[in-house]
Design an enzyme around this catalytic site. Structure first.
Site, PDB file in Angstrom:
ATOM      1  N   SER A 162       0.825  -1.201   0.000  1.00  0.00           N
ATOM      2  CA  SER A 162       0.000   0.000   0.000  1.00  0.00           C
ATOM      3  C   SER A 162       0.871   1.267   0.000  1.00  0.00           C
ATOM      4  CB  SER A 162      -0.970  -0.034   1.189  1.00  0.00           C
ATOM      5  OG  SER A 162      -1.988   0.924   1.045  1.00  0.00           O
ATOM      6  N   ASP A 260      -9.569  -5.206  -5.000  1.00  0.00           N
ATOM      7  CA  ASP A 260      -8.975  -3.982  -4.465  1.00  0.00           C
ATOM      8  C   ASP A 260      -9.273  -2.812  -5.398  1.00  0.00           C
ATOM      9  OD1 ASP A 260      -7.411  -2.060  -3.244  1.00  0.00           O
ATOM     10  OD2 ASP A 260      -5.513  -3.118  -3.525  1.00  0.00           O
ATOM     11  N   HIS A 292      -7.821  -5.442  -0.613  1.00  0.00           N
ATOM     12  CA  HIS A 292      -6.585  -4.755  -0.251  1.00  0.00           C
ATOM     13  C   HIS A 292      -5.950  -5.348   1.009  1.00  0.00           C
ATOM     14  CE1 HIS A 292      -3.874  -1.400  -0.724  1.00  0.00           C
ATOM     15  NE2 HIS A 292      -4.101  -0.974   0.502  1.00  0.00           N
TER      16      HIS A 292
END
Length: 328
Positions: A162, A260, A292
């Site tokens: 991320s 995601d 995610h």
């Protein structure tokens, strides 16, 4: 958390800000101590790496490394996610996932505890991560016993998930034009569900304006830029941004998850690398049916194990098996 004060802003699911300027983080504040993990037999310890700013790191090694110090292991500098707002090196979910990654990969990991928004506005997180890379290149890192005895500084990788993947990209870009790039040989970067974005929706974002607006709000909270979600920090392909030309590494692995909302930005990153025709070998892996950072929430699930195996192969491979795509 204080429910009696008046709320001025809530950035779901990360933080609630009150009108008096105080705030509560809504998640990502739990703490797990370092030590020997009984399940994976991975050892970890915390070290202060940047005394001026108080930045620490958690170092991980397989327990077998202490018994075979003659074998040098690949060195991974890891940057956790959390939208630059939450989580730390001591987050129990990150601690468990890195134990699993190290056990699978037979590597040394240095997980960096960079400063977060809102106490420390951007680019503090990027500056801390750059300073951590400078520390790795310094004599100080080589005086740390686990790194001195067991880490192969010539097999150095930057890996993050991320927001941490975002920072890995920017560090690899910055290295190319900096004197530090003459002292640091970066073998590759691993981009796990990378946090890139943009003002104009692409792919699945077009059909999901609600989630698009949610992710917009995350970035606009952490970065006070007049370019919004087209700031080069979050959109490497915005007008005037450098893209991927100039990455100071040999190879890149991009991992995305089917459900995601950031997936198409990760695929775009891979596509741009593949189209560049440069010296950087590009790989991509897509995990079906997952959202995610699912591997942080459940590192023991079968798809997380496959993700860790792919990263292990990426870090330990000799560089002959690149430019491939796979779906799991």
């Amino acid at each position: 958390m204080d429910s009696s004060k008046e709320v001025s802003l809530e950035i779901f699911p990360y933080i609630r800000v009150y009108k008096d300027g105080t705030f509560d983080r809504l998640t990502g504040f739990e703490i797990a101590p370092p030590g020997l993990d009984p399940e994976t037999r991975v050892e970890s310890k915390d070290v202060l790496i940047l005394p001026d700013t108080g930045i620490s790191a958690r170092i991980y090694r397989p327990s077998s490394a202490s018994a075979s110090a003659a074998k040098k292991l690949p060195l991974v500098i890891y940057f956790h996610g959390g939208a630059f707002i939450i989580a730390s090196i001591a987050d129990p979910k990150y601690h468990a996932s890195l134990n699993a990654f190290v056990a699978e990969s037979d590597i040394i990991v240095v997980s960096v505890d960079y400063r977060r928004v809102p106490e420390y506005p951007l680019p503090a997180a990027y500056d801390d991560s750059w300073a951590a890379l400078q520390w790795i290149a310094s004599g100080e890192a080589r005086r740390e016993s686990w790194l001195r005895d067991q880490a192969d500084f010539d097999r150095l990788f930057l890996i993050g998930d991320s927001g941490g993947a975002n920072m890995s990209h920017h560090l690899a870009m910055r290295l190319r034009g900096d004197v530090l790039g003459e002292r640091v040989k970066l073998s590759g970067i691993g981009m796990i569900q990378p946090y890139f974005w943009g003002e104009t929706p692409i792919g699945a974002e077009v059909a999901d304006p609600g989630r698009k607006a949610l992710v917009d709000s995350w970035w606009r909270f952490v970065c006070a830029s007049d370019k919004g979600c087209d700031d080069p920090l979050i959109n490497p392909f915005a007008d005037g941004a450098p893209g991927v030309n100039g990455l100071a590494c040999e190879k890149v692995l991009v991992i995305v998850s089917e459900k995601d909302i950031l997936r198409d930005r990760g695929r775009l990153y891979y596509d741009k690398l593949a189209e560049s025709g440069g010296a950087v070998a590009a790989e991509i892996m897509e995990i079906e049916g997952e959202d995610h950072v699912f591997q942080i929430f459940d590192p023991s699930c079968e798809k997380a194990k496959r993700l860790f195996k792919r990263m292990a192969s990426f870090v330990n491979s000799d560089g002959d098996d690149h430019n491939k795509e796979s779906a799991e």
